[in-house]
Motif scaffolding. Structure first.
Motif, PDB file in Angstrom:
ATOM      1  N   TYR A 190      -3.453  -2.313  -7.700  1.00 51.60           N
ATOM      2  CA  TYR A 190      -2.384  -2.974  -8.021  1.00 51.60           C
ATOM      3  C   TYR A 190      -2.359  -4.219  -8.912  1.00 51.60           C
ATOM      4  CZ  TYR A 190       1.316  -6.784  -7.364  1.00 51.60           C
ATOM      5  OH  TYR A 190       2.098  -7.866  -7.829  1.00 51.60           O
TER       6      TYR A 190
ATOM      7  N   SER B 124      -1.263  -5.018   0.895  1.00 50.63           N
ATOM      8  CA  SER B 124      -2.325  -5.904   0.276  1.00 50.63           C
ATOM      9  C   SER B 124      -3.004  -6.516   1.468  1.00 50.63           C
ATOM     10  CB  SER B 124      -1.752  -7.099  -0.580  1.00 50.63           C
ATOM     11  OG  SER B 124      -2.763  -8.006  -0.821  1.00 50.63           O
TER      12      SER B 124
ATOM     13  N   SER C 169      -0.545  -3.807 -12.675  1.00 48.81           N
ATOM     14  CA  SER C 169       0.541  -4.873 -12.887  1.00 48.81           C
ATOM     15  C   SER C 169       0.096  -5.657 -14.303  1.00 48.81           C
ATOM     16  CB  SER C 169       0.281  -5.968 -11.905  1.00 48.81           C
ATOM     17  OG  SER C 169       1.208  -7.095 -12.046  1.00 48.81           O
TER      18      SER C 169
ATOM     19  N   SER D 143       3.071  -4.075  -2.401  1.00 47.28           N
ATOM     20  CA  SER D 143       2.127  -5.112  -2.358  1.00 47.28           C
ATOM     21  C   SER D 143       1.862  -6.025  -1.152  1.00 47.28           C
ATOM     22  CB  SER D 143       1.677  -5.793  -3.330  1.00 47.28           C
ATOM     23  OG  SER D 143       0.351  -6.668  -3.314  1.00 47.28           O
TER      24      SER D 143
ATOM     25  N   ALA E   2       6.405  -2.337  -7.179  1.00 45.60           N
ATOM     26  CA  ALA E   2       4.842  -2.342  -6.889  1.00 45.60           C
ATOM     27  C   ALA E   2       4.478  -3.522  -6.057  1.00 45.60           C
ATOM     28  CB  ALA E   2       4.138  -2.324  -8.166  1.00 45.60           C
ATOM     29  N   SER E   3       4.990  -4.435  -6.512  1.00 45.59           N
ATOM     30  CA  SER E   3       4.911  -5.831  -6.016  1.00 45.59           C
ATOM     31  C   SER E   3       5.695  -6.124  -4.535  1.00 45.59           C
ATOM     32  CB  SER E   3       5.364  -7.201  -6.634  1.00 45.59           C
ATOM     33  OG  SER E   3       4.853  -6.969  -7.948  1.00 45.59           O
TER      34      SER E   3
ATOM     35  N   LEU F 197      -0.143   4.201  -6.577  1.00 46.56           N
ATOM     36  CA  LEU F 197      -0.391   3.027  -5.812  1.00 46.56           C
ATOM     37  C   LEU F 197       0.021   3.080  -4.480  1.00 46.56           C
ATOM     38  CD1 LEU F 197      -1.141   0.137  -6.179  1.00 46.56           C
ATOM     39  CD2 LEU F 197       1.295  -0.437  -6.782  1.00 46.56           C
TER      40      LEU F 197
END
Length: 194
Positions: free
Chosen positions: A138, A74, A142, A70, A66-67, A126
């Motif tokens: 996100y 993002s 998280s 991002s 997920a990061s 996501l």
């Protein structure tokens, strides 16, 4: 000269081995400062080693995936900075967890690298969310995973039977608490309160 270099290398290796042995044999100095009230969930007690490692690995895998997403989706630099930190800490957590699965007394099977159905579904959501909503989703996801991870780590730190995994759990709790604190500070409700 060769003798001096060899002596330094041997001394350094011995010091490193002693440090590793001391780290493996001590109990965690702290298991965090949050209570169930702070996190919104209770510690999960009664997990065996394989169940703890599977849950922790699943959380780490989700946070990394997920990061990374991002970093490309993002729109906010503070969220990207947070994602970089989560990637780094989750990778370190995963490496520490994997290293603790095997020792002289026992060997625990490595957990699957595939995300659980729940976490895979979260990641799919996501990926498909519109860019304008990405950051909030996100951060929310998280935090949700960190809450579950805190419950897993905290519970195992308190009553886990395997001392090596108990050490991993106890040392991980304060890191998860910092992640929760920093991530929640980035949510719109926290930003508007400042």
């Amino acid at each position: 000269m060769k003798h001096n270099v060899f002596a330094v290398l041997v001394g350094t290796a011995a010091l490193g081995a002693a440090t590793i042995a001391a780290a493996q044999s001590t109990t965690p100095a702290t298991t965090g400062s949050y209570s169930s009230m702070n996190v919104g969930t209770a510690p999960i007690h009664g997990l065996d080693g394989p169940a703890f490692s599977a849950a922790a690995s699943d959380a780490n895998g989700f946070q990394i995936a997920a990061s990374r997403l991002s970093l490309t989706r993002s729109q906010r630099s503070d969220v990207k900075d947070y994602a970089r930190r989560i990637i780094s800490e989750s990778q370190t957590s995963q490496q520490t967890l994997m290293a603790s699965l095997s020792n002289d007394q026992r060997k625990i099977a490595r957990p699957s690298t595939r995300l659980s159905a729940e976490r895979a579904s979260m990641l799919k959501m996501l990926r498909s969310t519109p860019r304008g909503s990405f950051d909030n989703l996100y951060l929310t996801q998280s935090a949700q995973v960190q809450q579950g991870n805190w419950a897993t780590y905290k519970g195992y730190a308190e009553d886990g039977a395997d001392q090596s995994l108990k050490q991993v759990a106890g040392n991980g709790v304060p890191i998860i608490e910092q992640q929760l604190q920093q991530g929640s500070a980035l949510l719109p409700s926290a930003l508007s309160a400042n």
